[in-house]
Design a protein around this motif. Sequence first.
Motif, PDB file in Angstrom:
ATOM      1  N   TYR A 242     -17.866  52.971  79.157  1.00  0.00           N
ATOM      2  CA  TYR A 242     -18.036  52.305  80.434  1.00  0.00           C
ATOM      3  C   TYR A 242     -17.514  50.870  80.355  1.00  0.00           C
ATOM      4  N   VAL A 243     -17.728  50.241  79.203  1.00  0.00           N
ATOM      5  CA  VAL A 243     -17.240  48.876  79.000  1.00  0.00           C
ATOM      6  C   VAL A 243     -15.715  48.842  79.077  1.00  0.00           C
ATOM      7  N   GLU A 244     -15.051  49.843  78.505  1.00  0.00           N
ATOM      8  CA  GLU A 244     -13.599  49.915  78.607  1.00  0.00           C
ATOM      9  C   GLU A 244     -13.177  49.909  80.073  1.00  0.00           C
ATOM     10  N   HIS A 245     -13.916  50.637  80.880  1.00  0.00           N
ATOM     11  CA  HIS A 245     -13.625  50.700  82.307  1.00  0.00           C
ATOM     12  C   HIS A 245     -13.790  49.325  82.946  1.00  0.00           C
ATOM     13  N   LEU A 246     -14.852  48.631  82.578  1.00  0.00           N
ATOM     14  CA  LEU A 246     -15.106  47.304  83.138  1.00  0.00           C
ATOM     15  C   LEU A 246     -14.005  46.320  82.764  1.00  0.00           C
ATOM     16  N   LEU A 247     -13.532  46.399  81.534  1.00  0.00           N
ATOM     17  CA  LEU A 247     -12.465  45.511  81.092  1.00  0.00           C
ATOM     18  C   LEU A 247     -11.189  45.741  81.898  1.00  0.00           C
ATOM     19  N   ARG A 248     -10.874  47.002  82.198  1.00  0.00           N
ATOM     20  CA  ARG A 248      -9.704  47.286  83.014  1.00  0.00           C
ATOM     21  C   ARG A 248      -9.904  46.788  84.442  1.00  0.00           C
ATOM     22  N   LEU A 249     -11.145  46.899  84.931  1.00  0.00           N
ATOM     23  CA  LEU A 249     -11.453  46.392  86.263  1.00  0.00           C
ATOM     24  C   LEU A 249     -11.255  44.883  86.327  1.00  0.00           C
ATOM     25  N   GLU A 250     -11.699  44.185  85.294  1.00  0.00           N
ATOM     26  CA  GLU A 250     -11.540  42.735  85.256  1.00  0.00           C
ATOM     27  C   GLU A 250     -10.055  42.368  85.320  1.00  0.00           C
ATOM     28  N   GLY A 251      -9.239  43.117  84.583  1.00  0.00           N
ATOM     29  CA  GLY A 251      -7.811  42.843  84.618  1.00  0.00           C
ATOM     30  C   GLY A 251      -7.214  43.122  85.984  1.00  0.00           C
ATOM     31  N   ALA A 252      -7.653  44.202  86.623  1.00  0.00           N
ATOM     32  CA  ALA A 252      -7.130  44.558  87.939  1.00  0.00           C
ATOM     33  C   ALA A 252      -7.460  43.501  88.977  1.00  0.00           C
ATOM     34  N   PHE A 253      -8.604  42.842  88.818  1.00  0.00           N
ATOM     35  CA  PHE A 253      -8.997  41.801  89.760  1.00  0.00           C
ATOM     36  C   PHE A 253      -8.752  40.403  89.205  1.00  0.00           C
ATOM     37  N   GLU A 254      -7.843  40.309  88.248  1.00  0.00           N
ATOM     38  CA  GLU A 254      -7.412  39.035  87.694  1.00  0.00           C
ATOM     39  C   GLU A 254      -8.587  38.209  87.164  1.00  0.00           C
ATOM     40  N   ALA A 255      -9.545  38.893  86.544  1.00  0.00           N
ATOM     41  CA  ALA A 255     -10.674  38.269  85.855  1.00  0.00           C
ATOM     42  C   ALA A 255     -11.499  37.364  86.760  1.00  0.00           C
ATOM     43  N   GLN A 256     -11.475  37.595  88.070  1.00  0.00           N
ATOM     44  CA  GLN A 256     -12.365  36.844  88.933  1.00  0.00           C
ATOM     45  C   GLN A 256     -13.792  37.308  88.664  1.00  0.00           C
ATOM     46  N   GLU A 257     -14.741  36.399  88.801  1.00  0.00           N
ATOM     47  CA  GLU A 257     -16.104  36.630  88.346  1.00  0.00           C
ATOM     48  C   GLU A 257     -16.724  37.905  88.918  1.00  0.00           C
ATOM     49  N   LEU A 258     -16.953  38.859  88.050  1.00  0.00           N
ATOM     50  CA  LEU A 258     -17.603  40.109  88.411  1.00  0.00           C
ATOM     51  C   LEU A 258     -19.026  40.089  87.900  1.00  0.00           C
ATOM     52  N   ARG A 259     -19.991  40.313  88.787  1.00  0.00           N
ATOM     53  CA  ARG A 259     -21.393  40.381  88.395  1.00  0.00           C
ATOM     54  C   ARG A 259     -22.001  41.615  89.051  1.00  0.00           C
ATOM     55  N   ALA A 260     -22.866  42.305  88.326  1.00  0.00           N
ATOM     56  CA  ALA A 260     -23.461  43.524  88.861  1.00  0.00           C
ATOM     57  C   ALA A 260     -24.936  43.586  88.507  1.00  0.00           C
ATOM     58  N   ARG A 263     -30.466  48.133  90.028  1.00  0.00           N
ATOM     59  CA  ARG A 263     -31.860  47.932  90.430  1.00  0.00           C
ATOM     60  C   ARG A 263     -32.234  48.907  91.543  1.00  0.00           C
ATOM     61  N   ALA A 264     -33.432  49.472  91.431  1.00  0.00           N
ATOM     62  CA  ALA A 264     -33.986  50.333  92.482  1.00  0.00           C
ATOM     63  C   ALA A 264     -33.023  51.450  92.887  1.00  0.00           C
ATOM     64  N   GLY A 265     -32.337  52.039  91.903  1.00  0.00           N
ATOM     65  CA  GLY A 265     -31.456  53.161  92.185  1.00  0.00           C
ATOM     66  C   GLY A 265     -30.124  52.788  92.789  1.00  0.00           C
ATOM     67  N   GLU A 266     -29.810  51.490  92.820  1.00  0.00           N
ATOM     68  CA  GLU A 266     -28.571  51.028  93.416  1.00  0.00           C
ATOM     69  C   GLU A 266     -27.835  50.107  92.458  1.00  0.00           C
ATOM     70  N   VAL A 267     -26.553  49.935  92.699  1.00  0.00           N
ATOM     71  CA  VAL A 267     -25.783  48.908  92.008  1.00  0.00           C
ATOM     72  C   VAL A 267     -25.301  47.923  93.071  1.00  0.00           C
ATOM     73  N   ILE A 268     -25.521  46.636  92.803  1.00  0.00           N
ATOM     74  CA  ILE A 268     -25.084  45.562  93.692  1.00  0.00           C
ATOM     75  C   ILE A 268     -24.027  44.767  92.938  1.00  0.00           C
ATOM     76  N   ILE A 269     -22.893  44.546  93.566  1.00  0.00           N
ATOM     77  CA  ILE A 269     -21.770  43.861  92.939  1.00  0.00           C
ATOM     78  C   ILE A 269     -21.402  42.624  93.746  1.00  0.00           C
ATOM     79  N   ALA A 270     -21.190  41.517  93.070  1.00  0.00           N
ATOM     80  CA  ALA A 270     -20.657  40.311  93.705  1.00  0.00           C
ATOM     81  C   ALA A 270     -19.375  39.945  92.977  1.00  0.00           C
ATOM     82  N   LEU A 271     -18.314  39.747  93.716  1.00  0.00           N
ATOM     83  CA  LEU A 271     -17.005  39.482  93.127  1.00  0.00           C
ATOM     84  C   LEU A 271     -16.363  38.304  93.836  1.00  0.00           C
ATOM     85  N   GLU A 272     -16.091  37.230  93.109  1.00  0.00           N
ATOM     86  CA  GLU A 272     -15.433  36.073  93.714  1.00  0.00           C
ATOM     87  C   GLU A 272     -13.976  36.405  93.981  1.00  0.00           C
TER      88      GLU A 272
END
Length: 327
Positions: A242-260, A263-272
């Motif tokens: 899963y971490v490999e996937h996240l690293l590729r995601l970071e590259g795809a979004f030019e390493a803009q701050e990804l936070r997830a 909680r409570a059966g959901e995933v919340i993502i904030a991306l600058e």
Amino acid sequence: MRSDIDGLMQGGLQDWLAQQGDMREGAKKRATSRWVWGAAIALPMLAFLWLGPSLPPGLLSVITFGAIMMIGVWGYQPIASATKAIKIGINSAIAASFGLAYEAEVTPGPEFEAALTYGLLPRFERSGFEDHWHGTLEGHAFSLYEAHLEVQRGSGKNRRWVTVFHGPVIRMTFGRPFRSTTLLERAGKHRSWLGLGGASEHVSFGDHRLDRVDQVHPAFAENFALYSDDRVEARVLVHPSYVEHLLRLEGAFEAQELRALFRAGEVIIALEADNLFESGGMDPAADRDKAARAAHQFGALAGLALAINQNERGRVIQPGPDSPIDL
């Protein structure tokens, strides 16, 4: 998973945009008329003030600048309204192609408070929200909107509004059940010894403590930090592949701050990110390119939400081969 621009245009959007020609021309004419009338009224008044009673030059400059700004804003309103209407039409068509709904206005839900509570978003003094995409995506309840958060800095004449966050906030039901609260963020945000040491062993949000979770993946600590109130379940949610996937995601979004936040059966993502989904405009020749760009932006973010999800067996949900995000 992708909204094909050719299919989108041929599916009715091209005809709808062609019908907006009269609205565009009418908006331009109304804007020009307002500017002309505004200038006709303001110029004699400003001339009288400058040539008549003796007023401080600074006050005259402020009055003149204010009048010009008022006329400019008043005249631009028809164009702004037309641009917004076209944007809503294009984005609604894009949303429908994904089986979702689109609204220009949005009232943040509980996911926004959760994102604030657990540090996905910074504290702010002024906020704005727009571009709400919502519905069910690949069987998961889904919501995405843009947030613009600001604080005031400086003092006196130097006091100004400064952006502290701009980007999408995404909420999506997770593909497998879990009970823990787990925070994923870029490495380095929480450090021990007044920020000089390594990652903190735990972080607290009110009376809720989350402990750092070590990962065996060699690149994880360099890029991400993971905290949870259940280390065993956190390792299931965020495992090495899963971490490999996240690293590729970071590259795809030019390493803009990804936070997830899990909680409570959901995933919340904030991306600058920069301002997204600006598909409206007054130039018909630019309609296709603007629609294609907005569709690509949304498809990439939807792909992000799916890629950060898992199914019942823990497999990461992979976007299809036609996904606009290169994973």
